[in-house]
Design a protein around this motif. Structure first.
Motif, PDB file in Angstrom:
ATOM      1  N   TYR A  81      -5.290  -5.916 -40.659  1.00 28.20           N
ATOM      2  CA  TYR A  81      -5.280  -4.576 -41.264  1.00 28.20           C
ATOM      3  C   TYR A  81      -4.068  -3.758 -40.838  1.00 28.20           C
ATOM      4  CZ  TYR A  81      -7.337  -3.125 -36.764  1.00 28.20           C
ATOM      5  OH  TYR A  81      -7.569  -2.902 -35.423  1.00 28.20           O
ATOM      6  N   GLN A  82      -3.477  -4.104 -39.674  1.00 26.03           N
ATOM      7  CA  GLN A  82      -2.303  -3.371 -39.200  1.00 26.03           C
ATOM      8  C   GLN A  82      -1.091  -3.591 -40.109  1.00 26.03           C
ATOM      9  OE1 GLN A  82      -3.727  -5.935 -37.693  1.00 26.03           O
ATOM     10  NE2 GLN A  82      -2.242  -7.358 -36.849  1.00 26.03           N
ATOM     11  N   ASN A  83      -1.158  -4.603 -40.977  1.00 24.77           N
ATOM     12  CA  ASN A  83      -0.063  -4.889 -41.910  1.00 24.77           C
ATOM     13  C   ASN A  83      -0.366  -4.369 -43.314  1.00 24.77           C
ATOM     14  OD1 ASN A  83       1.323  -6.374 -39.863  1.00 24.77           O
ATOM     15  ND2 ASN A  83       0.014  -8.137 -40.273  1.00 24.77           N
ATOM     16  N   PHE A  84      -1.213  -3.353 -43.406  1.00 29.78           N
ATOM     17  CA  PHE A  84      -1.661  -2.874 -44.725  1.00 29.78           C
ATOM     18  C   PHE A  84      -0.504  -2.384 -45.591  1.00 29.78           C
ATOM     19  CE2 PHE A  84      -1.482   1.154 -42.493  1.00 29.78           C
ATOM     20  CZ  PHE A  84      -1.127   2.066 -43.463  1.00 29.78           C
ATOM     21  N   GLU A  85       0.516  -1.765 -44.983  1.00 29.03           N
ATOM     22  CA  GLU A  85       1.633  -1.237 -45.782  1.00 29.03           C
ATOM     23  C   GLU A  85       2.342  -2.348 -46.554  1.00 29.03           C
ATOM     24  OE1 GLU A  85       3.615   2.455 -43.497  1.00 29.03           O
ATOM     25  OE2 GLU A  85       3.424   0.647 -42.287  1.00 29.03           O
ATOM     26  N   GLU A  86       2.623  -3.425 -45.843  1.00 30.91           N
ATOM     27  CA  GLU A  86       3.316  -4.569 -46.451  1.00 30.91           C
ATOM     28  C   GLU A  86       2.474  -5.183 -47.567  1.00 30.91           C
ATOM     29  OE1 GLU A  86       3.839  -9.160 -45.009  1.00 30.91           O
ATOM     30  OE2 GLU A  86       4.153  -7.606 -43.504  1.00 30.91           O
ATOM     31  N   VAL A  87       1.186  -5.330 -47.341  1.00 28.63           N
ATOM     32  CA  VAL A  87       0.292  -5.926 -48.336  1.00 28.63           C
ATOM     33  C   VAL A  87       0.177  -5.035 -49.569  1.00 28.63           C
ATOM     34  CG1 VAL A  87      -2.099  -6.614 -48.807  1.00 28.63           C
ATOM     35  CG2 VAL A  87      -1.021  -7.229 -46.628  1.00 28.63           C
ATOM     36  N   LEU A  88      -0.019  -3.743 -49.366  1.00 34.60           N
ATOM     37  CA  LEU A  88      -0.150  -2.833 -50.503  1.00 34.60           C
ATOM     38  C   LEU A  88       1.137  -2.760 -51.315  1.00 34.60           C
ATOM     39  CD1 LEU A  88      -2.271   0.151 -49.094  1.00 34.60           C
ATOM     40  CD2 LEU A  88      -3.015  -1.953 -50.234  1.00 34.60           C
ATOM     41  N   SER A  89       2.264  -2.873 -50.631  1.00 36.22           N
ATOM     42  CA  SER A  89       3.549  -2.872 -51.330  1.00 36.22           C
ATOM     43  C   SER A  89       3.646  -4.070 -52.285  1.00 36.22           C
ATOM     44  CB  SER A  89       4.694  -2.909 -50.318  1.00 36.22           C
ATOM     45  OG  SER A  89       5.939  -2.995 -50.970  1.00 36.22           O
ATOM     46  N   LYS A  90       3.193  -5.241 -51.808  1.00 37.85           N
ATOM     47  CA  LYS A  90       3.217  -6.447 -52.651  1.00 37.85           C
ATOM     48  C   LYS A  90       2.268  -6.316 -53.839  1.00 37.85           C
ATOM     49  CE  LYS A  90       4.584  -9.720 -49.044  1.00 37.85           C
ATOM     50  NZ  LYS A  90       4.154 -10.860 -48.195  1.00 37.85           N
ATOM     51  N   LEU A  91       1.200  -5.538 -53.641  1.00 39.69           N
ATOM     52  CA  LEU A  91       0.234  -5.325 -54.721  1.00 39.69           C
ATOM     53  C   LEU A  91       0.616  -4.128 -55.596  1.00 39.69           C
ATOM     54  CD1 LEU A  91      -3.078  -5.866 -52.682  1.00 39.69           C
ATOM     55  CD2 LEU A  91      -2.059  -7.451 -54.341  1.00 39.69           C
ATOM     56  N   ASP A  92       1.775  -3.525 -55.302  1.00 38.84           N
ATOM     57  CA  ASP A  92       2.295  -2.371 -56.045  1.00 38.84           C
ATOM     58  C   ASP A  92       1.336  -1.177 -55.992  1.00 38.84           C
ATOM     59  OD1 ASP A  92       4.368  -1.149 -57.446  1.00 38.84           O
ATOM     60  OD2 ASP A  92       3.410  -1.539 -59.392  1.00 38.84           O
ATOM     61  N   ILE A 212      -9.801  -8.357 -26.110  1.00 37.75           N
ATOM     62  CA  ILE A 212      -8.988  -7.217 -26.544  1.00 37.75           C
ATOM     63  C   ILE A 212      -7.507  -7.514 -26.355  1.00 37.75           C
ATOM     64  CG2 ILE A 212      -8.344  -4.839 -25.908  1.00 37.75           C
ATOM     65  CD1 ILE A 212     -11.345  -4.322 -25.429  1.00 37.75           C
ATOM     66  N   GLU A 213      -7.145  -8.098 -25.213  1.00 36.01           N
ATOM     67  CA  GLU A 213      -5.743  -8.414 -24.929  1.00 36.01           C
ATOM     68  C   GLU A 213      -5.232  -9.530 -25.824  1.00 36.01           C
ATOM     69  OE1 GLU A 213      -1.953  -8.556 -22.928  1.00 36.01           O
ATOM     70  OE2 GLU A 213      -3.508  -7.015 -23.181  1.00 36.01           O
ATOM     71  N   VAL A 214      -6.014 -10.590 -25.984  1.00 35.86           N
ATOM     72  CA  VAL A 214      -5.589 -11.742 -26.789  1.00 35.86           C
ATOM     73  C   VAL A 214      -5.271 -11.320 -28.222  1.00 35.86           C
ATOM     74  CG1 VAL A 214      -6.405 -13.896 -27.867  1.00 35.86           C
ATOM     75  CG2 VAL A 214      -6.733 -13.521 -25.418  1.00 35.86           C
ATOM     76  N   ASN A 215      -6.078 -10.414 -28.770  1.00 36.17           N
ATOM     77  CA  ASN A 215      -5.921 -10.026 -30.173  1.00 36.17           C
ATOM     78  C   ASN A 215      -5.192  -8.693 -30.382  1.00 36.17           C
ATOM     79  OD1 ASN A 215      -7.595 -12.202 -31.611  1.00 36.17           O
ATOM     80  ND2 ASN A 215      -8.991 -11.506 -30.013  1.00 36.17           N
ATOM     81  N   GLY A 216      -4.716  -8.096 -29.273  1.00 31.91           N
ATOM     82  CA  GLY A 216      -3.970  -6.837 -29.387  1.00 31.91           C
ATOM     83  C   GLY A 216      -4.756  -5.744 -30.065  1.00 31.91           C
ATOM     84  N   GLU A 217      -6.065  -5.688 -29.808  1.00 36.34           N
ATOM     85  CA  GLU A 217      -6.954  -4.823 -30.579  1.00 36.34           C
ATOM     86  C   GLU A 217      -6.645  -3.334 -30.443  1.00 36.34           C
ATOM     87  OE1 GLU A 217     -11.186  -5.976 -30.406  1.00 36.34           O
ATOM     88  OE2 GLU A 217     -10.481  -7.820 -29.475  1.00 36.34           O
ATOM     89  N   LEU A 218      -6.473  -2.853 -29.221  1.00 34.57           N
ATOM     90  CA  LEU A 218      -6.280  -1.409 -29.033  1.00 34.57           C
ATOM     91  C   LEU A 218      -4.951  -0.940 -29.609  1.00 34.57           C
ATOM     92  CD1 LEU A 218      -7.753  -0.855 -25.456  1.00 34.57           C
ATOM     93  CD2 LEU A 218      -8.880  -0.704 -27.670  1.00 34.57           C
ATOM     94  N   LYS A 219      -3.914  -1.752 -29.457  1.00 35.20           N
ATOM     95  CA  LYS A 219      -2.603  -1.396 -30.020  1.00 35.20           C
ATOM     96  C   LYS A 219      -2.685  -1.337 -31.545  1.00 35.20           C
ATOM     97  CE  LYS A 219      -0.212  -3.739 -26.234  1.00 35.20           C
ATOM     98  NZ  LYS A 219       0.517  -4.969 -25.866  1.00 35.20           N
ATOM     99  N   ASN A 220      -3.399  -2.306 -32.131  1.00 38.71           N
ATOM    100  CA  ASN A 220      -3.526  -2.344 -33.589  1.00 38.71           C
ATOM    101  C   ASN A 220      -4.256  -1.120 -34.125  1.00 38.71           C
ATOM    102  OD1 ASN A 220      -2.203  -4.780 -33.810  1.00 38.71           O
ATOM    103  ND2 ASN A 220      -4.064  -6.013 -33.822  1.00 38.71           N
ATOM    104  N   ILE A 221      -5.317  -0.708 -33.419  1.00 35.16           N
ATOM    105  CA  ILE A 221      -6.088   0.463 -33.868  1.00 35.16           C
ATOM    106  C   ILE A 221      -5.203   1.702 -33.870  1.00 35.16           C
ATOM    107  CG2 ILE A 221      -8.019   1.996 -33.334  1.00 35.16           C
ATOM    108  CD1 ILE A 221      -9.282  -0.473 -31.868  1.00 35.16           C
ATOM    109  N   GLU A 222      -4.544   1.951 -32.752  1.00 36.04           N
ATOM    110  CA  GLU A 222      -3.728   3.166 -32.620  1.00 36.04           C
ATOM    111  C   GLU A 222      -2.599   3.186 -33.642  1.00 36.04           C
ATOM    112  OE1 GLU A 222      -1.735   5.945 -29.198  1.00 36.04           O
ATOM    113  OE2 GLU A 222      -2.566   4.013 -28.646  1.00 36.04           O
ATOM    114  N   ASN A 223      -1.856   2.087 -33.739  1.00 32.18           N
ATOM    115  CA  ASN A 223      -0.726   2.034 -34.668  1.00 32.18           C
ATOM    116  C   ASN A 223      -1.172   2.192 -36.119  1.00 32.18           C
ATOM    117  OD1 ASN A 223       0.985   1.621 -32.512  1.00 32.18           O
ATOM    118  ND2 ASN A 223       1.038  -0.600 -32.732  1.00 32.18           N
ATOM    119  N   THR A 224      -2.290   1.552 -36.462  1.00 34.25           N
ATOM    120  CA  THR A 224      -2.765   1.601 -37.846  1.00 34.25           C
ATOM    121  C   THR A 224      -3.221   2.999 -38.236  1.00 34.25           C
ATOM    122  OG1 THR A 224      -3.448  -0.711 -37.753  1.00 34.25           O
ATOM    123  CG2 THR A 224      -4.426   0.638 -39.482  1.00 34.25           C
TER     124      THR A 224
END
Length: 306
Positions: A81-92, A212-224
């Protein structure tokens, strides 16, 4: 059966009601899981609304595709989900006009799967990756991080008082032999932490902190959350379900940051861009907790773009 995907949709009705789905708008389900939230959202936005559902777990995607097969308004994307911008761009798609839902944490299937290594209840290879194509796993973390790095993870992500002692014992053990399984790690935890009569197994917080560390969960939440606010159309909503105090703290902080008008030192100000729909978190009902005990730690927060 090991390959059968089982997932209880926590706060299903409350989360979808909070999202306020309407026909003709674009919605994001950032954590597809078993497809429970997506199914209800998709049914509420017919016939012209669009739902884009994200997940990085192949088992979740395969299961949800079957569940959502009758909905032609759903696009399932294998991506974080943290890559939503890139995905939505491809979907116009230029704006999220309806809202975004995030149901954080691991699914029931992941936690109980024999071969995913999320749980100490079943002995398996240390893994804990949401995305099984990712190279870095819990095995790599436990066998390569320094004593200080391990202690920090256990202390900050697991809120473990005896983090240094545990980290030191892991280092001692791996000098003798690499730690490969959940049972081997759990044995070290049990010997290191003085919680003999605790109602909760002390390994619970440690395994959670590693995940949490293996999947970078907290960083992903904050950035997203910081990225998604400008992407929202007026009146679009963000709905977040958390299961960990650190997750909830991040969501609460960012919602507060965007829902407060800031005075600048230069004399100007930055207008608030979010409005809190619920000032206090929404919790599962007693009935839901009885049906699905792990949901007891869930908290739901909702904000709206203004």
């Amino acid at each position: 059966m090991e390959n059968e995907f089982k997932h209880y949709t926590v706060l299903r009705n409350e989360a979808v009601e909070g999202l306020n789905p309407q026909d003709g708008l674009v919605y994001i389900d950032g954590t597809l899981g078993g497809g429970g939230h997506s199914e209800l959202i998709a049914s509420r936005i017919l016939p012209t609304g669009k739902l884009i559902s994200f997940d990085i777990d192949n088992e979740a995607i395969n299961s949800a595709q079957k569940r959502l097969a009758n909905f032609n308004n759903v696009t399932i994307v294998k991506n974080g989900y943290q890559n939503f911008e890139e995905v939505l761009s491809k979907l116009d798609i230029k704006k999220i006009t309806g809202g975004m839902l995030l149901d954080l944490g691991a699914s029931y299937h992941q936690l109980t799967s024999q071969n995913r290594g999320f749980s100490f209840a079943k002995d398996s290879i240390l893994d804990m990756r949401f995305d099984t194509s990712q190279k870095f796993s819990a095995y790599d973390l436990i066998n390569s991080y320094t004593e200080q790095e391990l202690a920090n993870i256990f202390y900050y992500y697991g809120e473990e008082r005896y983090s240094r002692k545990l980290a030191g014992n892991i280092i001692k053990q791996r000098k003798i032999k690499q730690i490969k399984t959940t049972k081997e790690l759990c044995d070290i935890i049990q010997k290191s932490l003085p919680y003999k009569n605790s109602r909760t197994n002390p390994a619970t917080r440690i395994f959670q902190s590693i995940r949490i560390e293996v999947n970078g969960e907290l960083k992903n939440i904050e950035n997203t959350l910081k990225k998604v606010v400008p992407f929202l159309e007026k009146d679009a909503r963000i709905v977040v379900i958390t299961f960990h105090s650190l997750e909830d703290r991040i969501v609460k902080k960012i919602f507060k940051e965007f829902s407060t008008t800031k005075n600048l030192e230069t004399g100007g100000y930055v207008e608030k861009t979010l409005e809190l729909v619920n000032k206090k978190p929404i919790y599962p009902t007693d009935e839901e907790i009885k049906e699905n005990p792990p949901s007891r730690s869930a908290k739901l927060r909702i904000a709206k773009k203004i």
